[in-house]
Design a protein around this motif. Structure first.
Motif, short mmCIF file in Angstrom:
data_model
loop_
_atom_site.label_atom_id
_atom_site.label_comp_id
_atom_site.label_asym_id
_atom_site.label_seq_id
_atom_site.Cartn_x
_atom_site.Cartn_y
_atom_site.Cartn_z
N ASN A 1 0.81 -1.23 0.00
CA ASN A 1 0.00 0.00 0.00
C ASN A 1 0.84 1.27 0.00
OD1 ASN A 1 -2.32 -1.71 0.30
ND2 ASN A 1 -1.93 -1.77 2.51
N THR A 2 1.92 1.23 -0.75
CA THR A 2 2.79 2.41 -0.78
C THR A 2 2.26 3.51 -1.70
OG1 THR A 2 4.09 1.38 -2.55
CG2 THR A 2 4.86 1.08 -0.29
N VAL A 3 1.36 3.15 -2.61
CA VAL A 3 0.82 4.13 -3.56
C VAL A 3 -0.61 4.48 -3.21
CG1 VAL A 3 0.32 4.64 -5.97
CG2 VAL A 3 2.35 3.31 -5.37
N SER A 4 -1.50 3.50 -3.28
CA SER A 4 -2.91 3.76 -3.02
C SER A 4 -3.53 2.52 -2.41
CB SER A 4 -3.64 4.13 -4.32
OG SER A 4 -5.04 4.23 -4.10
N GLN A 5 -4.50 2.74 -1.53
CA GLN A 5 -5.21 1.62 -0.91
C GLN A 5 -6.58 1.39 -1.54
OE1 GLN A 5 -5.13 1.48 3.39
NE2 GLN A 5 -3.31 2.74 3.48
N ASN A 6 -6.88 2.12 -2.61
CA ASN A 6 -8.16 1.93 -3.29
C ASN A 6 -8.12 0.64 -4.09
OD1 ASN A 6 -10.64 2.24 -4.49
ND2 ASN A 6 -9.94 3.75 -5.98
N GLN A 7 -8.92 -0.34 -3.72
CA GLN A 7 -8.89 -1.65 -4.36
C GLN A 7 -10.30 -2.09 -4.76
OE1 GLN A 7 -6.60 -4.56 -2.20
NE2 GLN A 7 -4.90 -3.18 -1.86
N ASP A 8 -11.03 -1.19 -5.38
CA ASP A 8 -12.36 -1.53 -5.88
C ASP A 8 -12.23 -2.40 -7.12
OD1 ASP A 8 -13.39 0.04 -3.88
OD2 ASP A 8 -13.56 1.82 -5.14
N ILE A 9 -13.05 -3.44 -7.20
CA ILE A 9 -13.03 -4.37 -8.32
C ILE A 9 -14.25 -4.11 -9.20
CG2 ILE A 9 -13.13 -6.79 -9.01
CD1 ILE A 9 -11.69 -7.49 -6.43
N TYR A 10 -14.02 -3.92 -10.50
CA TYR A 10 -15.09 -3.64 -11.44
C TYR A 10 -15.21 -4.76 -12.46
CZ TYR A 10 -15.29 1.15 -9.65
OH TYR A 10 -15.43 2.24 -8.84
N TYR A 11 -16.44 -5.05 -12.83
CA TYR A 11 -16.72 -6.03 -13.89
C TYR A 11 -17.25 -5.29 -15.11
CZ TYR A 11 -16.23 -10.56 -11.54
OH TYR A 11 -15.73 -11.69 -10.94
N ASP A 12 -16.79 -5.71 -16.31
CA ASP A 12 -17.39 -5.22 -17.54
C ASP A 12 -18.70 -5.96 -17.77
OD1 ASP A 12 -15.37 -3.41 -18.23
OD2 ASP A 12 -14.14 -4.99 -19.11
#
Length: 504
Positions: free
Chosen positions: A322-333
């Motif tokens: 998590n050195t850059v970003s902690q945003n870990q949202d998963i998206y489906y097409d």
């Protein structure tokens, strides 16, 4: 122009062949139920067929695979969140039952045992998976929210240390109540007069405290180097004093011995003196705490899901998280240029505070058990002492002091559980927000799936209209072609029976 028999024969053969070609074409269309068998048959149909087939394939991928996969992910997440809501509601009710200062330590022990079991279930719900992927773990779908017994066994073979960085806001610092009745064990201070009693030295103090996300943290190393560092938003560093137990730290801050920050690795707490707190922190300020933890237990939350941290393996290798970003949202097409988020990240609902609150309540119970034991010991000694003796009078004063301390502690326990009711309500609110967001995604996905189904039906219909033949029409044309072919053979045979020699 002179028409010879050869010309007539050639023309007849050509026409018969054309009839056979037409009959062959109709036969192929009848058997394949397709208008063309090669692009050259009808380039317009062929080009349109390629486009429609591409559209059908894409929509089928969205409708038959992506959308159901996303729907199942959302469904599994929703079931887990519903379980969380039920668990928190049970904890809320148990806290309401325990908010009674007249309950004995045995009564509270029963309640807290039930609450601890519910708390374990709370975090277990975070480890639900869908098709082998943990649904609350963000991008790290192969890593559970909490450490399992297999993880602990592996870390016992190959120890690891996590250096964790927490960013703390001023508003996160809370107050706790501490009752000091050490006079009962240490005796009256030197210089105390006979007119003074033990009761006068039983004190009750509110302390400023911040609770780190973990307890059992690493203590100072062999050289005395502290395993914790604190810096404010301007980069100023603050010294801390390490204490072995919470009792020692609380007492030092309460009596003014500690004028800075008391650090308790065993409980993961920072206790601030009044002067230090008032002089160094104001509304809006924040600070950063970095500490190390290598003693892990089953059920501990894996820090890689929450914090910027560095893992040090037993061979000395390091892994930063998590050195850059902690945003870990998963998206489906799930459609043409259309995506939908399917996951709920662990830190939205699985806060460390639920377990840390249980640690505080357990500490309150230990304090009550200790004061009840001290009271029972004094009462037992009082029964054996001779009434009117100096010992009896001294024990009587000790009993008054312990009863005062017990009153403070019982009031503190009641306040703690009342505050806990509010906290569980806040946790439920966060969970309900996550439930609502997840349900909203599910509703949106349902609408998208309906639209995809309609699109798939439309494209398949267009594809069928473009490529497929009308069987009844082809059957009629094929019968007509067969009759024409037979008639052509008969006409040709008649013509070929006569030639110019018949008239010479």
């Amino acid at each position: 122009m002179r028409i010879t028999n050869k010309i007539m024969r050639n023309n007849s053969l050509y026409n018969i062949n054309q009839n056979k070609i037409l009959e062959d074409k109709l036969t192929n269309q009848m058997t394949t139920q397709s208008k063309i068998s090669r692009p050259s048959d009808d380039p317009v149909v062929a080009i349109r067929a390629l486009r429609l087939r591409s559209n059908v394939t894409t929509v089928s991928q969205y409708y038959d695979k992506n959308a159901p996969d996303a729907e199942q992910w959302i469904s599994v997440t929703g079931d887990a969140l519903d379980t969380l809501d039920d668990v928190l509601n049970d904890l809320y009710e148990q806290a309401g039952t325990a908010a009674n200062k007249y309950l004995t330590s045995d009564d509270l022990q029963i309640i807290l045992t039930q609450m601890q079991s519910l708390t374990e279930e709370f975090y277990s719900s975070g480890n639900v998976d869908y098709a082998g992927r943990y649904v609350f773990s963000g991008y790290r779908t192969d890593t559970a929210i909490t450490f399992s017994d297999e993880d602990i066994a592996e870390m016992q073979k190959h120890p690891v240390t996590y250096e964790i960085q927490e960013d703390i806001a001023y508003s996160s610092i809370s107050t706790i109540n501490y009752t000091d009745y050490s006079v009962l064990t240490d005796g009256l201070p030197a210089g105390a007069t006979d007119s003074e009693s033990y009761e006068q030295y039983v004190t009750n103090t509110n302390l400023y405290r911040f609770r780190l996300s973990y307890d059992n943290l690493d203590t100072a190393d062999a050289d005395g180097n502290s395993q914790i560092s604190i810096t404010d938003q301007d980069g100023n560093a603050y010294a801390v004093t390490e204490y072995a137990t919470a009792e020692e730290a609380y007492r030092a801050v309460a009596n003014g011995t500690e004028t800075g920050i008391a650090y308790i690795p065993s409980t993961g707490e920072l206790v601030f003196s009044e002067d230090f707190y008032q002089n160094n922190y104001s509304t809006g300020d924040s600070f950063q705490i970095t500490y190390s933890k290598s003693d892990w237990e089953e059920g501990d939350i894996n820090p890689v899901h929450y914090f910027q941290c560095t893992k040090t393996n037993d061979d000395g290798s390091k892994i930063a998280y998590n050195t850059v970003s902690q945003n870990q949202d998963i998206y489906y097409d799930v459609g043409f240029n259309q995506q939908i988020q399917v996951n709920t990240v662990a830190n939205e609902v699985f806060t460390h505070d639920v377990q840390r609150d249980m640690d505080d309540l357990q500490y309150c119970l230990q304090e009550l058990q200790a004061i009840e034991t001290a009271k029972s010991d004094i009462e037992a000694k009082l029964e054996e002492a001779e009434e009117g003796s100096d010992e009896y009078e001294d024990l009587q004063k000790q009993l008054e002091a312990v009863e005062k301390a017990e009153t403070y502690i019982r009031d503190s326990i009641q306040t703690s559980f009342e505050n806990q009711i509010t906290k569980y309500q806040q946790y439920m609110n966060s969970t309900n927000v996550a439930i609502t967001n997840n349900a909203t995604r599910g509703s949106r996905l349902e609408l998208i799936s309906t639209r995809l189904m309609n699109q798939k039906t439309t494209f398949k219909e267009l594809q069928s209209n473009n490529e497929d033949v009308d069987i009844s029409e082809i059957a009629v044309e094929l019968s007509s072609a067969e009759l024409t072919y037979q008639a052509a053979l008969m006409a040709t045979s008649k013509i070929m029976q006569t030639n110019l020699m018949n008239y010479i």
